[in-house]
Design a protein around this motif. Structure first.
Motif, mmCIF file in Angstrom:
data_model
loop_
_atom_site.group_PDB
_atom_site.id
_atom_site.type_symbol
_atom_site.label_atom_id
_atom_site.label_comp_id
_atom_site.label_asym_id
_atom_site.label_seq_id
_atom_site.Cartn_x
_atom_site.Cartn_y
_atom_site.Cartn_z
ATOM 1 N N SER A 72 -5.080 71.847 70.736
ATOM 2 C CA SER A 72 -3.892 72.563 71.217
ATOM 3 C C SER A 72 -4.158 73.283 72.525
ATOM 4 O O SER A 72 -3.321 73.295 73.422
ATOM 5 N N VAL A 73 -5.333 73.888 72.645
ATOM 6 C CA VAL A 73 -5.675 74.598 73.881
ATOM 7 C C VAL A 73 -5.911 73.604 75.012
ATOM 8 O O VAL A 73 -5.397 73.778 76.123
ATOM 9 N N ARG A 74 -6.638 72.543 74.725
ATOM 10 C CA ARG A 74 -6.895 71.538 75.763
ATOM 11 C C ARG A 74 -5.619 70.882 76.242
ATOM 12 O O ARG A 74 -5.466 70.566 77.418
ATOM 13 N N GLY A 75 -4.679 70.658 75.332
ATOM 14 C CA GLY A 75 -3.421 70.008 75.691
ATOM 15 C C GLY A 75 -2.365 70.982 76.182
ATOM 16 O O GLY A 75 -1.237 70.603 76.411
ATOM 17 N N ALA A 76 -2.717 72.242 76.318
ATOM 18 C CA ALA A 76 -1.822 73.309 76.799
ATOM 19 C C ALA A 76 -0.637 73.537 75.857
ATOM 20 O O ALA A 76 0.390 74.051 76.265
ATOM 21 N N ASP A 77 -0.763 73.140 74.583
ATOM 22 C CA ASP A 77 0.265 73.453 73.593
ATOM 23 C C ASP A 77 0.169 74.915 73.181
ATOM 24 O O ASP A 77 1.147 75.510 72.762
ATOM 25 N N LYS A 133 9.962 66.917 75.498
ATOM 26 C CA LYS A 133 8.551 66.957 75.872
ATOM 27 C C LYS A 133 8.279 67.789 77.127
ATOM 28 O O LYS A 133 7.288 68.491 77.188
ATOM 29 N N ASN A 134 9.138 67.741 78.122
ATOM 30 C CA ASN A 134 8.886 68.461 79.364
ATOM 31 C C ASN A 134 9.578 69.817 79.434
ATOM 32 O O ASN A 134 9.556 70.473 80.457
ATOM 33 N N ALA A 135 10.192 70.250 78.336
ATOM 34 C CA ALA A 135 10.894 71.533 78.342
ATOM 35 C C ALA A 135 9.892 72.678 78.416
ATOM 36 O O ALA A 135 8.772 72.575 77.921
ATOM 37 N N ILE A 136 10.290 73.763 79.036
ATOM 38 C CA ILE A 136 9.420 74.939 79.089
ATOM 39 C C ILE A 136 9.223 75.434 77.671
ATOM 40 O O ILE A 136 10.149 75.538 76.888
ATOM 41 N N GLY A 137 7.988 75.749 77.334
ATOM 42 C CA GLY A 137 7.683 76.218 75.998
ATOM 43 C C GLY A 137 7.570 75.101 74.981
ATOM 44 O O GLY A 137 7.599 75.328 73.795
ATOM 45 N N SER A 138 7.425 73.875 75.443
ATOM 46 C CA SER A 138 7.340 72.726 74.562
ATOM 47 C C SER A 138 6.195 72.876 73.569
ATOM 48 O O SER A 138 5.134 73.368 73.892
ATOM 49 N N ARG A 139 6.416 72.433 72.352
ATOM 50 C CA ARG A 139 5.372 72.463 71.325
ATOM 51 C C ARG A 139 5.117 71.026 70.900
ATOM 52 O O ARG A 139 5.938 70.434 70.226
ATOM 53 N N GLY A 151 -11.447 69.631 79.686
ATOM 54 C CA GLY A 151 -12.052 70.959 79.603
ATOM 55 C C GLY A 151 -11.024 72.058 79.471
ATOM 56 O O GLY A 151 -9.838 71.846 79.640
ATOM 57 N N PHE A 152 -11.496 73.246 79.135
ATOM 58 C CA PHE A 152 -10.636 74.420 79.084
ATOM 59 C C PHE A 152 -10.173 74.753 80.487
ATOM 60 O O PHE A 152 -10.779 74.376 81.470
#
Length: 159
Positions: A72-77, A133-139, A151-152
């Protein structure tokens, strides 16, 4: 605080946040906390089985949780804004004796684990409509582990 007092605090906070889903870590003292929350009728307790409440931490679920958190962190989720939580993520190691992913000696992983448990709750019961998918705040919490290493986004602090 003792586990029964903690149940009262969790109940109050959960109700304040619109009866938020609560995932108390079990086994351990969390068993008493979950029991009290069930007794007082807290409406949104995470279940790891049909009638078993709490987040069950064992070797399998711990590894699953950490993989999901890192993915989740790597994918910026998930964006970690808290420096201490981020530092805990950077201080994870694989213990060569037992192959367990854990905090480096002298550091902790409590904040990281609580974030990971929250992400697991979102995966199981998201409480929201999926966004584009491209919406701000996408999960997009869809994959367990990314296939290519990424990487981080920031360097570790402190240690």
């Amino acid at each position: 605080r003792n586990p029964l007092e903690l149940a009262s605090i969790v109940d109050s906070l959960g109700r304040y946040y619109n009866t938020a889903e609560v995932a108390v870590e079990v086994p351990g003292p969390g068993v008493a906390t979950v029991g009290k929350l069930v007794e007082i009728g807290y409406p949104q307790l995470y279940k790891y089985d049909t009638d078993k409440y709490g987040w069950r931490t064992d070797m399998s679920t711990r590894n699953h949780l950490i993989a999901t958190l890192l993915d989740s962190v790597r994918g910026a989720d998930a964006v970690i804004r808290d420096r201490d939580t981020l530092d805990e993520c950077y201080n994870l190691i694989r213990n060569p004796r037992n192959m367990k992913i854990e905090a480096r000696e002298g550091t902790y992983d409590d904040r990281m684990m609580s974030l990971g448990i929250a992400l697991q709750c979102i995966r199981v019961n998201p409480f929201f409509e999926p966004r584009k998918k491209n919406a701000i705040g996408s999960r997009r919490l869809t994959s367990m582990v990314t296939q290519k290493p990424v990487g981080f986004r920031r360097k570790a602090t402190g240690y």
